[in-house]
Design a protein around this motif. Structure first.
Motif, short mmCIF file in Angstrom:
data_model
loop_
_atom_site.label_atom_id
_atom_site.label_comp_id
_atom_site.label_asym_id
_atom_site.label_seq_id
_atom_site.Cartn_x
_atom_site.Cartn_y
_atom_site.Cartn_z
N LYS A 19 102.95 -14.90 -32.53
CA LYS A 19 103.52 -13.67 -33.07
C LYS A 19 102.44 -12.62 -33.27
N SER A 20 102.88 -11.37 -33.37
CA SER A 20 101.96 -10.27 -33.61
C SER A 20 102.44 -9.42 -34.77
N ILE A 21 101.49 -8.87 -35.50
CA ILE A 21 101.76 -7.90 -36.57
C ILE A 21 101.00 -6.63 -36.20
N LYS A 22 101.70 -5.50 -36.34
CA LYS A 22 101.08 -4.23 -35.96
C LYS A 22 100.74 -3.42 -37.20
N CYS A 23 99.66 -2.66 -37.11
CA CYS A 23 99.24 -1.80 -38.20
C CYS A 23 98.80 -0.45 -37.65
N GLU A 24 99.23 0.59 -38.33
CA GLU A 24 98.84 1.94 -37.95
C GLU A 24 98.48 2.73 -39.19
N GLN A 25 97.42 3.52 -39.11
CA GLN A 25 97.07 4.41 -40.22
C GLN A 25 96.98 5.84 -39.69
N ASN A 26 97.53 6.77 -40.50
CA ASN A 26 97.52 8.17 -40.10
C ASN A 26 96.59 8.99 -40.98
N LEU A 27 95.58 8.32 -41.54
CA LEU A 27 94.65 8.97 -42.45
C LEU A 27 93.40 9.47 -41.76
N GLY A 28 93.25 9.15 -40.49
CA GLY A 28 92.04 9.55 -39.78
C GLY A 28 90.83 8.71 -40.16
N HIS A 29 91.06 7.53 -40.72
CA HIS A 29 89.97 6.67 -41.16
C HIS A 29 89.29 5.98 -39.98
N ASP A 30 88.00 5.64 -40.20
CA ASP A 30 87.23 4.97 -39.15
C ASP A 30 87.35 3.45 -39.21
N THR A 31 87.65 2.91 -40.39
CA THR A 31 87.55 1.47 -40.60
C THR A 31 88.89 0.89 -41.00
N MET A 32 89.22 -0.25 -40.41
CA MET A 32 90.48 -0.94 -40.72
C MET A 32 90.21 -2.41 -40.97
N TYR A 33 91.09 -3.02 -41.75
CA TYR A 33 90.90 -4.40 -42.20
C TYR A 33 92.21 -5.18 -42.09
N TRP A 34 92.07 -6.49 -42.00
CA TRP A 34 93.18 -7.41 -42.21
C TRP A 34 92.81 -8.36 -43.35
N TYR A 35 93.76 -8.51 -44.29
CA TYR A 35 93.62 -9.44 -45.40
C TYR A 35 94.77 -10.44 -45.36
N LYS A 36 94.50 -11.61 -45.91
CA LYS A 36 95.54 -12.61 -46.10
C LYS A 36 95.69 -12.86 -47.61
N GLN A 37 96.93 -12.83 -48.10
CA GLN A 37 97.20 -13.14 -49.50
C GLN A 37 98.08 -14.37 -49.56
N ASP A 38 97.55 -15.44 -50.13
CA ASP A 38 98.30 -16.69 -50.13
C ASP A 38 99.33 -16.72 -51.26
N SER A 39 99.99 -17.85 -51.38
CA SER A 39 101.10 -17.96 -52.34
C SER A 39 100.64 -17.83 -53.79
N LYS A 40 99.35 -18.05 -54.02
CA LYS A 40 98.80 -17.88 -55.37
C LYS A 40 98.23 -16.48 -55.58
N LYS A 41 98.50 -15.60 -54.66
CA LYS A 41 98.10 -14.19 -54.73
C LYS A 41 96.63 -13.96 -54.41
#
Lengths: 114, 111
Positions: A19-41
């Motif tokens: 599967k794929s997850i897509k992300c888009e930002q319209n802020l003109g930022h240079d840096t992007m991240y992916w985080y994982k939040q588990d069931s315990k937050k």
């Protein structure tokens, strides 16, 4: 206007699927991240891209592969999904590289692997 | 491995009270300490942040107190409101590519 958007918001799939997850930002930022939040937050950085270049690649199974086609997009592809991949995945962006810059988070994608 | 320890795990406060969340870190190389607020079903959002050259930073009802010698910092929410009910994360970063989050504190403010 949504600053950082993710699709889909919910994703329910069977073990072994890709599967794929897509992300888009319209802020003109240079840096992007992916985080994982588990069931315990608990929040954990997975990847970071700066101007389409991978700069952070934490200890994440190589089934996870980020792709940044341009500065405004950072997608996450996951192969051979496992039960333990169930979590909420957040995309974020910041004006430039460095965690001392404010990060703007997307609304999250809740992935459930059955 | 550098850790950021956050306490308590959950906190219940009456409306108008003071909410206090504590964090402790190990590595003195950390040089930026943000707090993030997360409402249910939403992504985290930066609330307030501090650098180690100051001992306190206040923004409205939110204050960070920083104790460099003890390697501790805390978030104080004065006059807590039901709308403050959320999960709060402390974090610490060093250099430009390393940030560690605390485990989060679920705050409930009762009316």
């Amino acid at each position: 206007d949504t600053a950082v958007s993710q699709t889909p918001k919910y994703l329910v799939t069977q073990m072994g699927n890709d599967k794929s997850i897509k992300c888009e930002q319209n802020l003109g930022h240079d840096t992007m991240y992916w985080y994982k939040q588990d069931s315990k937050k608990f929040l954990k950085i997975m990847f970071s891209y700066n101007n389409k270049e991978l700069i952070i690649n934490e200890t994440v199974p190589n089934r996870f592969s980020p792709k940044s086609p341009d500065k405004a997009h950072l997608n996450l592809h996951i192969n051979s999904l496992e039960l333990g991949d169930s979590a909420v995945y957040f995309c974020a962006s910041s004006t430039r590289r460095g965690f001392n810059n404010e990060q703007f988070f997307g609304p999250g994608t809740r992935l459930t692997v059955l | 491995q550098q850790q950021v320890k956050q306490s308590p795990q959950s906190l219940i406060v009456q409306k108008g009270g003071i909410s206090i969340i504590n964090c402790a870190y190990e590595n003195t190389a950390f040089d930026y300490f943000p707090w993030y607020q997360q409402f249910p079903g939403k992504g985290p959002a930066l609330l307030i942040a501090i650098r180690p050259d100051v001992s306190e930073k206040k923004e409205g009802r939110f204050t960070i107190s920083f104790n460099k010698s003890a390697k501790q910092f805390s978030l104080h929410i004065m006059d807590s409101q039901p709308g403050d009910s959320a999960t709060y994360f402390c974090a610490a970063s060093m250099g430009i590519d390393d940030m560690r989050f605390g485990a989060g504190t679920r705050l409930t403010v009762k009316p």
